[in-house]
Scaffold this motif. Structure first.
Motif, PDB file in Angstrom:
ATOM      1  N   UNK A   1       0.826  -1.206   0.000  1.00  0.00           N
ATOM      2  CA  UNK A   1       0.000   0.000   0.000  1.00  0.00           C
ATOM      3  C   UNK A   1       0.867   1.266   0.000  1.00  0.00           C
ATOM      4  N   UNK A   2       1.973   1.250   0.745  1.00  0.00           N
ATOM      5  CA  UNK A   2       2.857   2.422   0.778  1.00  0.00           C
ATOM      6  C   UNK A   2       3.462   2.674  -0.601  1.00  0.00           C
ATOM      7  N   UNK A   3       3.809   1.593  -1.307  1.00  0.00           N
ATOM      8  CA  UNK A   3       4.376   1.762  -2.650  1.00  0.00           C
ATOM      9  C   UNK A   3       3.349   2.370  -3.603  1.00  0.00           C
ATOM     10  N   UNK A   4       2.091   1.943  -3.471  1.00  0.00           N
ATOM     11  CA  UNK A   4       1.037   2.550  -4.287  1.00  0.00           C
ATOM     12  C   UNK A   4       0.888   4.028  -3.964  1.00  0.00           C
ATOM     13  N   UNK A   5       0.984   4.371  -2.689  1.00  0.00           N
ATOM     14  CA  UNK A   5       0.870   5.773  -2.292  1.00  0.00           C
ATOM     15  C   UNK A   5       1.957   6.609  -2.954  1.00  0.00           C
ATOM     16  N   UNK A   6       3.185   6.096  -2.952  1.00  0.00           N
ATOM     17  CA  UNK A   6       4.301   6.814  -3.580  1.00  0.00           C
ATOM     18  C   UNK A   6       4.047   6.975  -5.075  1.00  0.00           C
ATOM     19  N   UNK A   7       3.586   5.910  -5.712  1.00  0.00           N
ATOM     20  CA  UNK A   7       3.360   5.949  -7.163  1.00  0.00           C
ATOM     21  C   UNK A   7       2.257   6.925  -7.538  1.00  0.00           C
TER      22      UNK A   7
ATOM     23  N   UNK B   1       7.362   7.908   1.307  1.00  0.00           N
ATOM     24  CA  UNK B   1       8.599   7.149   1.107  1.00  0.00           C
ATOM     25  C   UNK B   1       9.192   6.707   2.453  1.00  0.00           C
ATOM     26  N   UNK B   2       9.056   7.536   3.473  1.00  0.00           N
ATOM     27  CA  UNK B   2       9.542   7.139   4.802  1.00  0.00           C
ATOM     28  C   UNK B   2       8.752   5.942   5.324  1.00  0.00           C
ATOM     29  N   UNK B   3       7.443   5.947   5.108  1.00  0.00           N
ATOM     30  CA  UNK B   3       6.613   4.804   5.503  1.00  0.00           C
ATOM     31  C   UNK B   3       7.034   3.548   4.738  1.00  0.00           C
ATOM     32  N   UNK B   4       7.267   3.697   3.443  1.00  0.00           N
ATOM     33  CA  UNK B   4       7.684   2.552   2.629  1.00  0.00           C
ATOM     34  C   UNK B   4       9.032   2.018   3.107  1.00  0.00           C
TER      35      UNK B   4
ATOM     36  N   UNK C   1      15.953  -2.955  -0.691  1.00  0.00           N
ATOM     37  CA  UNK C   1      14.907  -2.061  -1.179  1.00  0.00           C
ATOM     38  C   UNK C   1      14.642  -0.933  -0.184  1.00  0.00           C
ATOM     39  N   UNK C   2      14.672  -1.277   1.093  1.00  0.00           N
ATOM     40  CA  UNK C   2      14.467  -0.248   2.119  1.00  0.00           C
ATOM     41  C   UNK C   2      15.561   0.807   2.039  1.00  0.00           C
ATOM     42  N   UNK C   3      16.795   0.378   1.835  1.00  0.00           N
ATOM     43  CA  UNK C   3      17.903   1.329   1.732  1.00  0.00           C
ATOM     44  C   UNK C   3      17.726   2.248   0.529  1.00  0.00           C
ATOM     45  N   UNK C   4      17.268   1.687  -0.598  1.00  0.00           N
ATOM     46  CA  UNK C   4      17.056   2.503  -1.797  1.00  0.00           C
ATOM     47  C   UNK C   4      15.996   3.566  -1.543  1.00  0.00           C
ATOM     48  N   UNK C   5      14.908   3.180  -0.873  1.00  0.00           N
ATOM     49  CA  UNK C   5      13.868   4.160  -0.546  1.00  0.00           C
ATOM     50  C   UNK C   5      14.382   5.180   0.460  1.00  0.00           C
ATOM     51  N   UNK C   6      15.198   4.712   1.412  1.00  0.00           N
ATOM     52  CA  UNK C   6      15.760   5.641   2.390  1.00  0.00           C
ATOM     53  C   UNK C   6      16.580   6.732   1.737  1.00  0.00           C
ATOM     54  N   UNK C   7      17.349   6.379   0.700  1.00  0.00           N
ATOM     55  CA  UNK C   7      18.107   7.392  -0.044  1.00  0.00           C
ATOM     56  C   UNK C   7      17.158   8.430  -0.644  1.00  0.00           C
ATOM     57  N   UNK C   8      16.026   7.974  -1.151  1.00  0.00           N
ATOM     58  CA  UNK C   8      15.080   8.906  -1.785  1.00  0.00           C
ATOM     59  C   UNK C   8      14.464   9.847  -0.744  1.00  0.00           C
ATOM     60  N   UNK C   9      14.261   9.358   0.467  1.00  0.00           N
ATOM     61  CA  UNK C   9      13.783  10.252   1.528  1.00  0.00           C
ATOM     62  C   UNK C   9      14.839  11.312   1.830  1.00  0.00           C
ATOM     63  N   UNK C  10      16.084  10.888   1.956  1.00  0.00           N
ATOM     64  CA  UNK C  10      17.161  11.847   2.228  1.00  0.00           C
ATOM     65  C   UNK C  10      17.261  12.894   1.126  1.00  0.00           C
ATOM     66  N   UNK C  11      16.996  12.496  -0.111  1.00  0.00           N
ATOM     67  CA  UNK C  11      17.042  13.452  -1.217  1.00  0.00           C
ATOM     68  C   UNK C  11      16.032  14.582  -1.032  1.00  0.00           C
ATOM     69  N   UNK C  12      14.939  14.304  -0.312  1.00  0.00           N
ATOM     70  CA  UNK C  12      13.870  15.291  -0.130  1.00  0.00           C
ATOM     71  C   UNK C  12      14.035  16.137   1.129  1.00  0.00           C
TER      72      UNK C  12
ATOM     73  N   UNK D   1      11.874  11.278  12.322  1.00  0.00           N
ATOM     74  CA  UNK D   1      11.744  10.229  13.336  1.00  0.00           C
ATOM     75  C   UNK D   1      11.392   8.894  12.683  1.00  0.00           C
ATOM     76  N   UNK D   2      10.520   8.916  11.675  1.00  0.00           N
ATOM     77  CA  UNK D   2      10.176   7.682  10.961  1.00  0.00           C
ATOM     78  C   UNK D   2      11.417   7.091  10.295  1.00  0.00           C
ATOM     79  N   UNK D   3      12.217   7.954   9.667  1.00  0.00           N
ATOM     80  CA  UNK D   3      13.414   7.467   8.984  1.00  0.00           C
ATOM     81  C   UNK D   3      14.417   6.927   9.993  1.00  0.00           C
ATOM     82  N   UNK D   4      14.529   7.583  11.147  1.00  0.00           N
ATOM     83  CA  UNK D   4      15.441   7.102  12.185  1.00  0.00           C
ATOM     84  C   UNK D   4      15.035   5.711  12.671  1.00  0.00           C
ATOM     85  N   UNK D   5      13.719   5.462  12.745  1.00  0.00           N
ATOM     86  CA  UNK D   5      13.259   4.127  13.118  1.00  0.00           C
ATOM     87  C   UNK D   5      13.683   3.080  12.102  1.00  0.00           C
TER      88      UNK D   5
END
Length: 449
Positions: free
Chosen positions: A359-365, A379-382, A394-405, A416-420
Motif C-alpha cells: 500500500x505504501x508503494x502505491x501511495x508513492x506511485x 517514502x519514509x513509511x515505505x 529495497x528499504x535502503x534505496x527508498x531511504x536514499x530517496x527520503x534523504x534526497x527530499x 523520526x520515521x526514517x530514524x526508526x
C-alpha cells in the motif's frame, strides 16, 4: 521551456580545497549548529553546488556559508543573485516559472504569513487598535476597534490557505512559530466582537478555527504535541460556540490523528467516531472516508484487527462515491495516494509489513510530486515497512530517496520515521546497499562525523 545549462561553480570548489565533498559537508553542518541552523548537507548537496545545479542557496545555507567565510558575499562564493534565479529575471530567462520552487527556505516563505495578514490596510488598523503590538499604554490610547469586515475575514482565510501551501512543500518545523502570530490576530479579531454582519461573524469563527487547526498541525508535524493538542481543543471550542459542524468534524479528525501518534489509540477511536457523527449531515463522502481511516488507525493501535478492517472497508466504500461539492477545502490532500498511505499505516501497526509495503508503494506511485512533504512521508513509511519485512536493500534505496527530499522538507515526524528505519536496518549493515544508506544517513543527521 528553454534551459540555459548549468555552469560549474569553480569559486565554491576552490573553497573546499583538499577536503572531500563529504568532509566539507560535515564542516557545513558543524557551522550550521554554531549559529542555530539545521541543514541536511551531504556530499551530494556539495556536488550539486559545485556542478552549478544550485545557482543560489536557500536562506539557511546562505547564513551558514557566510558564517563559514566571513566578509564574503554570495557572488564571492560563486552564486548568482537570488533575484536572477527566482525573480523576474529568472522568469524572463526560462520562459515559465516552475510550479514549485524546490529549494526555497521556509523562513523566507513563512514571512509570507505575516505579510498575508498585514497587507490590507483595514486589517492592519484592526490589529493595531486591538493592542497586538507596542506598549499597553499605547494600546489604551488607541481608538476603539473598528468594525471587522470582508478585508479582515479574507485575510484570515488567506492565511489558512498560505499555511497549507507552505506545509505541503516543506513540513511544519520551519513554520510553526511564525504561523502562530496570524492565529493570535485572528482570535483577537474574534474576541473583539466587532464583526459587522452575522455572516461575517460566521466566516470569522470558521476562519479562526481552521487557522487553529492549521497551526496545530504544524505543531503536530514538528513534534510539539502538547501545543497541537491545545490548538485542536481551541478549534473544537470555536466550532461548538459557532455551531459549525464542518469545523467540528475537522477538529475531531486532527485530534484523532494526534491521539494515535501519541500512543492513545482509544482516544483516537472516540475522536474519529465523534467526527463522523458531526460530518454525517454535511454530504461529503470523502470526509467520512477520512474519518473512517482515522478510526481504523486507532483500532489498529488497540490491536482490534476486525474493527480496523471494517473501518477500512467503510472508508473505501465512501471514497468510491467520488468527490462532492460539499467536500471541505482543507481536504485537497486527501486523494487516492493518501488513502493508500493511511491503510499502509494500519497494516504496519498490525505487523503485516509486506502488506503495508504494497500500500505504501502505491501511495508513492500515485502521489502528486508537488506535495513534497507527503511524498517524503510516503517514502519514509515505505522504507520502514520494507525494513521490517526483511527487504533490506529495497528499504535502503527508498531511504536514499527520503534523504534526497529532506533539504526541502523540515518535518520532525518524517525524520523520526526514517530514524526508526535506520535502527531496524543496522543489523543488516553487512549488505553494501544498507551500509551506504546508513553512512549517508549518519552523515546528514550528524550521528557520526
Amino acid at each position: 521551456m528553454v534551459s540555459t545549462g548549468a555552469v560549474p561553480n569553480l569559486a565554491f570548489r576552490r573553497l573546499r580545497g583538499q577536503r572531500s565533498a563529504g568532509e566539507f559537508a560535515a564542516a557545513v553542518r558543524r557551522a550550521a549548529r554554531e549559529i542555530g541552523e539545521q541543514v541536511a548537507c551531504d556530499a551530494r548537496y556539495i556536488g550539486r553546488v559545485e556542478s552549478g545545479e544550485i545557482r543560489c542557496p536557500n536562506y539557511a545555507y546562505e547564513r551558514v556559508f557566510l558564517h563559514m567565510f566571513p566578509g564574503t558575499t554570495l557572488a564571492d562564493l560563486g552564486f548568482s543573485s537570488r533575484e536572477t534565479v527566482r525573480g523576474r529575471g529568472a522568469r524572463a530567462t526560462v520562459g515559465t516559472p516552475p510550479p514549485t520552487a524546490p529549494h526555497r527556505d521556509t523562513d523566507e516563505e513563512s514571512d509570507v504569513l505575516r505579510r498575508v495578514f498585514m497587507t490590507s490596510g483595514t486589517a492592519t488598523m484592526a490589529t493595531a487598535t486591538l493592542g497586538l503590538g507596542g506598549t499597553p499604554a499605547a494600546a489604551a490610547a488607541r481608538p476603539a476597534p473598528r468594525r471587522v469586515g470582508e478585508a479582515e475575514v479574507s485575510a484570515v482565510e488567506k492565511a489558512v490557505r498560505q499555511i497549507r501551501l507552505l506545509d505541503d512543500r516543506h513540513g511544519g518545523d520551519g513554520l510553526y512559530r511564525k504561523a502562530s502570530r496570524p492565529l493570535r490576530i485572528a482570535y483577537a479579531l474574534l474576541d473583539s466582537g466587532a464583526a459587522a454582519k452575522r455572516s461575517t461573524a460566521g466566516r470569522l469563527h470558521a476562519g479562526a478555527g481552521e487557522l487553529a487547526i492549521s497551526v496545530g498541525w504544524l505543531a503536530h508535524d514538528s513534534g510539539r504535541f502538547e501545543d497541537a493538542r491545545s490548538h485542536y481543543a481551541e478549534a473544537l471550542a470555536t466550532a461548538r460556540v459557532a455551531g459549525d459542524a464542518a469545523l467540528e468534524a475537522h477538529a475531531f479528525c486532527n485530534a484523532s490523528f494526534l491521539a494515535r501518534d501519541t500512543g492513545r489509540p482509544r482516544e483516537s477511536v472516540r475522536a474519529a467516531e465523534a467526527g463522523q457523527r458531526a460530518a454525517q449531515p454535511l454530504g461529503s463522502p470523502r470526509l467520512l472516508a477520512l474519518l473512517a481511516l482515522r478510526e481504523a488507525g486507532g483500532r489498529a493501535g488497540l490491536g482490534d484487527r476486525v474493527g480496523c478492517e471494517r473501518a477500512i472497508g467503510r472508508a473505501h466504500a465512501a471514497f468510491g462515491h467520488g468527490r462532492s461539492d460539499a467536500d471541505p477545502e482543507w481536504m485537497s490532500f486527501f486523494r487516492e495516494a493518501e488513502l493508500e498511505f493511511l491503510e499502509a499505516q494500519c497494516w504496519s501497526v498490525l505487523g503485516e509489513w509486506s502488506r503495508a509495503a504494497r500500500h505504501a508503494r502505491r501511495a508513492v506511485r500515485l502521489q502528486d510530486p508537488h506535495f513534497t512533504r507527503n511524498l517524503a512521508l510516503y517514502r519514509a513509511e515505505l522504507t520502514w515497512d520494507l525494513a521490517r519485512a526483511g527487504e533490506a536493500a529495497q528499504a535502503a534505496a527508498e531511504g536514499h530517496r527520503v534523504l534526497d527530499l529532506l533539504d526541502r522538507v523540515r518535518s520532525t515526524r518524517i525524520r523520526a520515521m526514517l530514524a526508526g528505519s535506520v535502527t531496524a536496518l543496522r543489523p543488516q549493515r553487512g549488505t553494501r546497499e544498507v551500509r551506504e544508506f546508513l553512512e549517508r544517513h549518519d552523515e546528514v543527521s550528524g550521528t557520526r562525523e
